[in-house]
Scaffold this active site. Structure first.
Site, PDB file in Angstrom:
ATOM      1  N   ASN A   7       0.922  -1.139  -0.010  1.00 37.00           N
ATOM      2  CA  ASN A   7       0.141  -0.167   0.075  1.00 37.00           C
ATOM      3  C   ASN A   7       0.857   1.120  -0.242  1.00 37.00           C
ATOM      4  O   ASN A   7       0.420   2.201  -0.376  1.00 37.00           O
ATOM      5  CB  ASN A   7      -0.933   0.101   1.328  1.00 37.00           C
ATOM      6  CG  ASN A   7      -0.418  -0.031   2.491  1.00 37.00           C
ATOM      7  OD1 ASN A   7       0.713  -0.553   2.650  1.00 37.00           O
ATOM      8  ND2 ASN A   7      -0.976   0.664   3.539  1.00 37.00           N
ATOM      9  N   GLY A  63       1.755  -5.116   7.704  1.00 40.18           N
ATOM     10  CA  GLY A  63       0.673  -5.849   6.779  1.00 40.18           C
ATOM     11  C   GLY A  63      -0.403  -6.120   7.811  1.00 40.18           C
ATOM     12  O   GLY A  63      -1.120  -5.411   8.697  1.00 40.18           O
ATOM     13  N   GLY A 119       0.567 -11.081  10.477  1.00 39.47           N
ATOM     14  CA  GLY A 119       1.445 -10.527  11.930  1.00 39.47           C
ATOM     15  C   GLY A 119       1.498 -11.523  12.934  1.00 39.47           C
ATOM     16  O   GLY A 119       2.481 -11.766  13.515  1.00 39.47           O
ATOM     17  N   GLU A 179       3.644  -3.864  12.357  1.00 42.42           N
ATOM     18  CA  GLU A 179       2.656  -2.598  12.195  1.00 42.42           C
ATOM     19  C   GLU A 179       1.533  -3.262  11.468  1.00 42.42           C
ATOM     20  O   GLU A 179       1.530  -3.636  10.233  1.00 42.42           O
ATOM     21  CB  GLU A 179       3.467  -1.537  11.351  1.00 42.42           C
ATOM     22  CG  GLU A 179       2.789  -0.074  11.485  1.00 42.42           C
ATOM     23  CD  GLU A 179       1.595   0.029  10.530  1.00 42.42           C
ATOM     24  OE1 GLU A 179       0.876  -0.122  10.838  1.00 42.42           O
ATOM     25  OE2 GLU A 179       2.129   0.473   9.555  1.00 42.42           O
ATOM     26  N   CYS A 207      -3.362   2.282   6.580  1.00 39.96           N
ATOM     27  CA  CYS A 207      -3.886   1.636   7.982  1.00 39.96           C
ATOM     28  C   CYS A 207      -4.081   2.600   8.857  1.00 39.96           C
ATOM     29  O   CYS A 207      -4.940   2.431   9.861  1.00 39.96           O
ATOM     30  CB  CYS A 207      -2.364   1.040   8.733  1.00 39.96           C
ATOM     31  SG  CYS A 207      -0.754   1.764   8.370  1.00 39.96           S
ATOM     32  N   GLU A 259       7.838   3.121  14.893  1.00 41.47           N
ATOM     33  CA  GLU A 259       8.551   3.179  13.685  1.00 41.47           C
ATOM     34  C   GLU A 259       8.828   4.735  13.343  1.00 41.47           C
ATOM     35  O   GLU A 259       7.867   5.421  13.878  1.00 41.47           O
ATOM     36  CB  GLU A 259       8.234   2.293  12.636  1.00 41.47           C
ATOM     37  CG  GLU A 259       8.219   0.748  12.571  1.00 41.47           C
ATOM     38  CD  GLU A 259       7.665   0.133  11.467  1.00 41.47           C
ATOM     39  OE1 GLU A 259       6.498   0.028  10.941  1.00 41.47           O
ATOM     40  OE2 GLU A 259       8.736  -0.547  10.813  1.00 41.47           O
TER      41      GLU A 259
HETATM   42  P1  NAI Z   1      -1.039  -9.740   3.834  1.00 34.55           P
HETATM   43  O1  NAI Z   1      -0.670  -9.139   5.365  1.00 34.55           O
HETATM   44  O2  NAI Z   1      -1.208 -10.713   3.550  1.00 34.55           O
HETATM   45  O3  NAI Z   1       0.512  -9.334   3.134  1.00 34.55           O
HETATM   46  C1  NAI Z   1       1.567  -8.336   3.537  1.00 34.55           C
HETATM   47  C2  NAI Z   1       2.875  -8.958   3.383  1.00 34.55           C
HETATM   48  O4  NAI Z   1       3.184 -10.080   4.180  1.00 34.55           O
HETATM   49  C3  NAI Z   1       3.027  -9.476   1.944  1.00 34.55           C
HETATM   50  O5  NAI Z   1       4.751  -9.280   1.649  1.00 34.55           O
HETATM   51  C4  NAI Z   1       2.713 -10.966   1.912  1.00 34.55           C
HETATM   52  O6  NAI Z   1       3.533 -11.457   1.003  1.00 34.55           O
HETATM   53  C5  NAI Z   1       3.538 -11.202   3.221  1.00 34.55           C
HETATM   54  N1  NAI Z   1       2.898 -12.602   3.908  1.00 34.55           N
HETATM   55  C6  NAI Z   1       1.579 -13.153   3.845  1.00 34.55           C
HETATM   56  N2  NAI Z   1       1.467 -14.279   4.293  1.00 34.55           N
HETATM   57  C7  NAI Z   1       2.540 -14.285   4.966  1.00 34.55           C
HETATM   58  C8  NAI Z   1       3.197 -15.655   5.640  1.00 34.55           C
HETATM   59  N3  NAI Z   1       2.392 -16.564   6.197  1.00 34.55           N
HETATM   60  N4  NAI Z   1       4.370 -15.463   6.310  1.00 34.55           N
HETATM   61  C9  NAI Z   1       5.127 -14.223   5.844  1.00 34.55           C
HETATM   62  N5  NAI Z   1       4.702 -13.234   5.000  1.00 34.55           N
HETATM   63  C10 NAI Z   1       3.353 -13.366   4.492  1.00 34.55           C
HETATM   64  O7  NAI Z   1      -1.809  -8.315   3.373  1.00 34.55           O
HETATM   65  P2  NAI Z   1      -2.824  -8.627   2.103  1.00 34.55           P
HETATM   66  O8  NAI Z   1      -3.342 -10.130   1.986  1.00 34.55           O
HETATM   67  O9  NAI Z   1      -2.138  -7.885   1.013  1.00 34.55           O
HETATM   68  O10 NAI Z   1      -4.135  -7.582   2.414  1.00 34.55           O
HETATM   69  C11 NAI Z   1      -5.171  -8.136   3.207  1.00 34.55           C
HETATM   70  C12 NAI Z   1      -5.506  -7.150   4.247  1.00 34.55           C
HETATM   71  O11 NAI Z   1      -4.453  -6.889   5.199  1.00 34.55           O
HETATM   72  C13 NAI Z   1      -6.061  -5.682   3.695  1.00 34.55           C
HETATM   73  O12 NAI Z   1      -7.170  -5.640   3.126  1.00 34.55           O
HETATM   74  C14 NAI Z   1      -5.581  -4.910   4.926  1.00 34.55           C
HETATM   75  O13 NAI Z   1      -6.741  -4.803   5.602  1.00 34.55           O
HETATM   76  C15 NAI Z   1      -4.475  -5.508   5.610  1.00 34.55           C
HETATM   77  N6  NAI Z   1      -3.130  -4.833   5.462  1.00 34.55           N
HETATM   78  C16 NAI Z   1      -2.730  -3.855   6.315  1.00 34.55           C
HETATM   79  C17 NAI Z   1      -1.575  -3.092   5.849  1.00 34.55           C
HETATM   80  C18 NAI Z   1      -1.021  -2.075   6.778  1.00 34.55           C
HETATM   81  O14 NAI Z   1      -0.652  -1.121   6.489  1.00 34.55           O
HETATM   82  N7  NAI Z   1      -1.161  -2.211   8.059  1.00 34.55           N
HETATM   83  C19 NAI Z   1      -1.025  -3.299   4.704  1.00 34.55           C
HETATM   84  C20 NAI Z   1      -1.394  -4.235   3.919  1.00 34.55           C
HETATM   85  C21 NAI Z   1      -2.341  -5.064   4.128  1.00 34.55           C
END
Ligand code: NAI
Ligand code: MG
Length: 514
Positions: free
Chosen positions: A176, A251, A256, A273, A308, A487
């Site tokens: 994002n 993420g 997390g 975060e 976020c 951070e």
């Molecule tokens: P995600 O949390 O799945 O992905 C974020 C990162 O984590 C990506 O690089 C992904 O490849 C990695 N990842 C995913 N599963 C993992 C695992 N088991 N082990 C290690 N790394 C892993 O987020 P996603 O699927 O892109 O978005 C889903 C929801 O997450 C969004 O709708 C939003 O609500 C939230 N999100 C929040 C963010 C924030 O800035 N706090 C950023 C992105 C997503």
């Protein structure tokens, strides 16, 4: 809402961003390993899609454990000498890298807009600028990696502490704000003498690779490594790798939690975060000239709500409810949805079909709730160009109860809900009625109420009469289920990217004969 772009060739990426497209294609198929852009061990590729027109702009390797091992080994080898480079010398290298990014900022911003679908003028350029600003800031803070001396255990004993690098760090970043979040991981980690392996997000990996390529020119090989791939296949083995002593992640909450579990058996520390469902609160005495645009900025509509910090639950006092809603709706009409590369565009496209469907799913839930009103937006655009990408208008709803999923879940799309309130106490209780605790905004002229809200609101990043995005030197992070650690400021480097050594030296008696 109006549309900034018409259909036809004037919308083509080839016309609007030829250099950026060329850069994406040049970087296609590579990872940054041990100082070089190179192919990975796998032939499997992930297609990178521009969300504005669903055109492929390149591919990145779908790395797995073999590439993870190679990257961690490169980082581990580089660590031996990197940690011994004087801290301010390390900082100077990063500051030179910041200058180099600034010199190429327009191209970086365009690649970012291609990768993410975020609008160039309102998002990609400012994100690029805040990224090199962050690198420059941490580079300049290298001299602050200080320990302490502790007085008087005994006059013969020197008692002090050092701040040492932790070792090899893993960073997992989302899509994002990929450049800023990449920098938030690497800048403090590398300045503090660690080496790092970043796994980019599968949806926005190319801009990260481009930034890493520029920074790498100023660093010894292996200090910074960037791999690409999916979470389970690539992120998990990276976090679990025995050499990795710390994981820093931005993420979703479930990922997390998984990452904290990967790190637990080896007692590696984590910085997390995660998400938010943040309140934007308007008190009856608020300065509406600040509050009305503030609600819109705070919702991060021009980043399609994919933030976020998005203030997606808007609490408005009932005495000013109609006036505030009318003011917000009037301004939402000025937001131009369009081609992310077009200068006239305020708001670009949602990152992926997955996230696009998520927004539509929550809109279906809202539509099936009796009493729900769409105050603005809520329908996919009809313009043919916009129909060809992941475009959804800024959307404002009301008539939903707080326990509705739309008011509870982080949608991460351009959908906010307005909730009326009468009593301050009740509103604070409702604002806190979420597992998250990331950010909060309140508008009032009443200092006493403002301070009471600061005390009672459960959030890690709290603002009054404004809703700025997190940035350099502003310590940022959540409480409750929104994360662990802070951070973007000096304390993040000291607390999360160093380990401490306690040292006791007894001076004994001087050697005889001198
Ligand atoms: P995600 O949390 O799945 O992905 C974020 C990162 O984590 C990506 O690089 C992904 O490849 C990695 N990842 C995913 N599963 C993992 C695992 N088991 N082990 C290690 N790394 C892993 O987020 P996603 O699927 O892109 O978005 C889903 C929801 O997450 C969004 O709708 C939003 O609500 C939230 N999100 C929040 C963010 C924030 O800035 N706090 C950023 C992105 C997503
Ligand atoms: Mg996911």
């Amino acid at each position: 809402m109006s549309t900034a772009t018409e259909t036809g060739t004037e919308n083509s990426l080839e016309r609007l961003a030829p250099e950026a497209l060329k850069t994406a294609r040049r970087l296609s198929g590579t990872i940054l390993l041990n100082g070089k852009l190179t192919g990975a061990s796998t032939d499997k590729m992930i297609d990178v899609i521009h969300p504005g027109n669903l055109q492929s702009i390149g591919q990145v390797p779908q790395c797995g454990a073999t590439d993870v091992n190679a990257a961690v080994e490169a980082a581990d080898t580089a660590l031996t000498s990197w940690r011994r480079v004087p801290a301010r010398e390390r900082g100077r290298m990063l500051q030179k890298a910041a200058d180099a990014i600034e010199a190429e900022a327009e191209l970086v911003a365009q690649v970012l807009a291609l990768d993410t679908g975020n609008a160039l003028r309102t998002q990609a350029r400012p994100e690029t600028a805040s990224s090199y600003d962050l690198l420059r800031m941490f580079g300049g803070l290298a001299g602050e990696l200080k320990g302490e001396t502790v007085p008087n255990m005994s006059p013969d004993v020197l008692h002090y502490s050092t701040r040492d690098p932790i070792g090899v760090i893993a960073g997992i970043i989302p899509w994002n704000a990929p450049l800023f979040l990449f920098m938030a991981k690497i800048a403090p980690a590398i300045t503090a003498g660690n080496t790092i392996v970043i796994k980019s997000a599968e949806q926005a990996p190319i801009c990260v690779l481009f930034l890493a390529e520029i920074i790498n020119r100023f660093l010894p090989p292996g200090v910074l490594n960037v791999i690409s791939g999916y979470g389970e296949e690539c992120g998990k083995p990276l976090c679990e790798h025995p050499t990795v002593r710390k994981v820093t992640f931005t993420g979703s909450l479930p990922v997390g939690q998984a990452i904290a579990a990967y790190a637990a058996p080896k007692l590696a520390t984590v910085t997390l975060e995660l998400g938010g469902k943040n309140p934007s609160i308007v008190m009856p005495d608020a300065d509406l000239d600040l509050a009305i645009p503030g609600i819109i900025d705070g919702m991060r509509y021009t980043r399609q709500g994919q933030a976020c910090t998005a203030g997606s639950r808007v609490f408005v006092h009932k005495d000013i409810y109609d006036e505030v809603v009318k003011g917000v709706v009037a301004r939402l009409g000025d937001i131009k949805l369009g081609n992310p590369l077009d200068e006239a565009t305020d708001m670009g496209a949602i990152i992926s079909s997955e996230q696009f469907d998520r927004t539509k799913k929550y809109m279906d839930i809202a539509r099936n709730t009796p009493g729900m009103r769409v105050l603005f937006g809520g329908e996919e655009p009809t313009d043919p160009y916009l129909r060809g990408g992941n475009f959804y208008p800024p959307t404002l709803l009301d008539g939903l109860n707080l326990d509705n999923k739309v008011c509870q879940d982080e949608i991460f799309g351009p959908v906010a809900t307005v909730l009326p309130f009468g009593s301050f106490d009740e509103m604070i209780e409702q604002a806190n009625d979420t597992p998250f605790g990331l950010s909060a905004n309140l508008w009032t002229r009443d200092l006493s109420r403002a301070l009471e809200y600061v005390e009672r609101i459960e959030a890690g990043f709290v603002q009054v009469n404004q809703c700025a995005a997190p940035r350099s030197n502003v310590s940022y992070g959540g409480i409750k289920m929104s994360g662990l650690g802070k951070e973007y400021a000096l304390d993040s480097m000291l607390h999360h990217f160093t380990s401490s050594k306690t040292v006791l030296i007894n001076r004994g008696t001087p050697a005889p004969g001198v």
